[in-house]
Scaffold this active site. Structure first.
Site, PDB file in Angstrom:
ATOM      1  N   ASN A 133      -0.716   2.909  -3.161  1.00 10.95           N
ATOM      2  CA  ASN A 133      -1.244   3.400  -1.883  1.00 10.95           C
ATOM      3  C   ASN A 133      -0.192   3.470  -0.781  1.00 10.95           C
ATOM      4  OD1 ASN A 133      -3.627   1.300  -3.067  1.00 10.95           O
ATOM      5  ND2 ASN A 133      -4.163   3.449  -2.830  1.00 10.95           N
TER       6      ASN A 133
ATOM      7  N   ILE B 248       0.932   4.667   4.443  1.00 13.94           N
ATOM      8  CA  ILE B 248      -0.057   3.794   3.818  1.00 13.94           C
ATOM      9  C   ILE B 248      -1.387   4.527   3.739  1.00 13.94           C
ATOM     10  CG2 ILE B 248      -1.246   1.560   3.973  1.00 13.94           C
ATOM     11  CD1 ILE B 248       1.054   0.768   5.999  1.00 13.94           C
ATOM     12  N   CYS B 249      -1.963   4.560   2.543  1.00 12.63           N
ATOM     13  CA  CYS B 249      -3.294   5.148   2.393  1.00 12.63           C
ATOM     14  C   CYS B 249      -4.316   4.029   2.559  1.00 12.63           C
ATOM     15  CB  CYS B 249      -3.433   5.800   1.022  1.00 12.63           C
ATOM     16  SG  CYS B 249      -5.014   6.621   0.834  1.00 12.63           S
ATOM     17  N   LEU B 250      -4.870   3.944   3.754  1.00 10.01           N
ATOM     18  CA  LEU B 250      -5.829   2.886   4.074  1.00 10.01           C
ATOM     19  C   LEU B 250      -6.871   3.496   5.002  1.00 10.01           C
ATOM     20  CD1 LEU B 250      -6.445  -0.179   3.825  1.00 10.01           C
ATOM     21  CD2 LEU B 250      -5.045  -0.521   5.861  1.00 10.01           C
TER      22      LEU B 250
END
Length: 147
Positions: free
Chosen positions: A77, A84-86
């Site tokens: 992620n 950041i994939c959040l």
């Protein structure tokens, strides 16, 4: 509005820092912070020290801060640019969230990646198909870039 909120968060962070994390302004610019996350003990990132940048928008907290890793990390992620994939940094952002909560969410992402919403599909595939290899590579990258 944004400046007051950022100052309050800074005071709260200094008074009660989240576990394994620290953050504060770079120089005099309160809209640009550096954060540090210690690799969580129950993860292949254990022992690593990871640096991140935090940029607050002028309409914070109504828009999320831009948070990115400056330390390379092997994670499905987090891509090579440090993005950041959040969800809480995007669609699930809420003005009730704070830098402290964001850093804690990133810590838990290090322990529990989300391979079904990857930024790096190859790493997500390794995580799902060969967890031992994923852990080994994540440890190697941690030793190489974060120690």
């Amino acid at each position: 509005m944004a400046l007051k909120r950022i100052q309050k968060e800074l005071m709260d962070l200094q008074r009660d820092p989240p576990a394994q994390c620290s953050a504060g302004p770079v120089g005099e610019d309160l809209f640009h912070w550096q954060a540090t996350i210690m690799g969580p003990n129950d993860s292949p990132f254990q022992g690593g020290v990871f640096f991140l940048t935090i940029h607050f928008p002028t309409d914070y907290p109504f828009k999320p801060p831009k948070v990115a890793f400056t330390t390379k990390i092997y994670h499905p992620n987090i891509n090579s640019n440090g993005s950041i994939c959040l969800d809480i940094l995007r669609s699930q952002w809420s003005p009730a969230l704070t830098v402290s909560k964001v850093l804690l969410s990133i810590c838990s992402l290090l322990c529990d990646p989300n391979p079904d919403d990857p930024l790096v599909p190859e790493i997500a595939h390794t995580y799902k198909a060969d967890r031992e290899k994923y852990n080994r590579l994540a440890r190697e990258w941690t030793q190489k870039y974060a120690m």
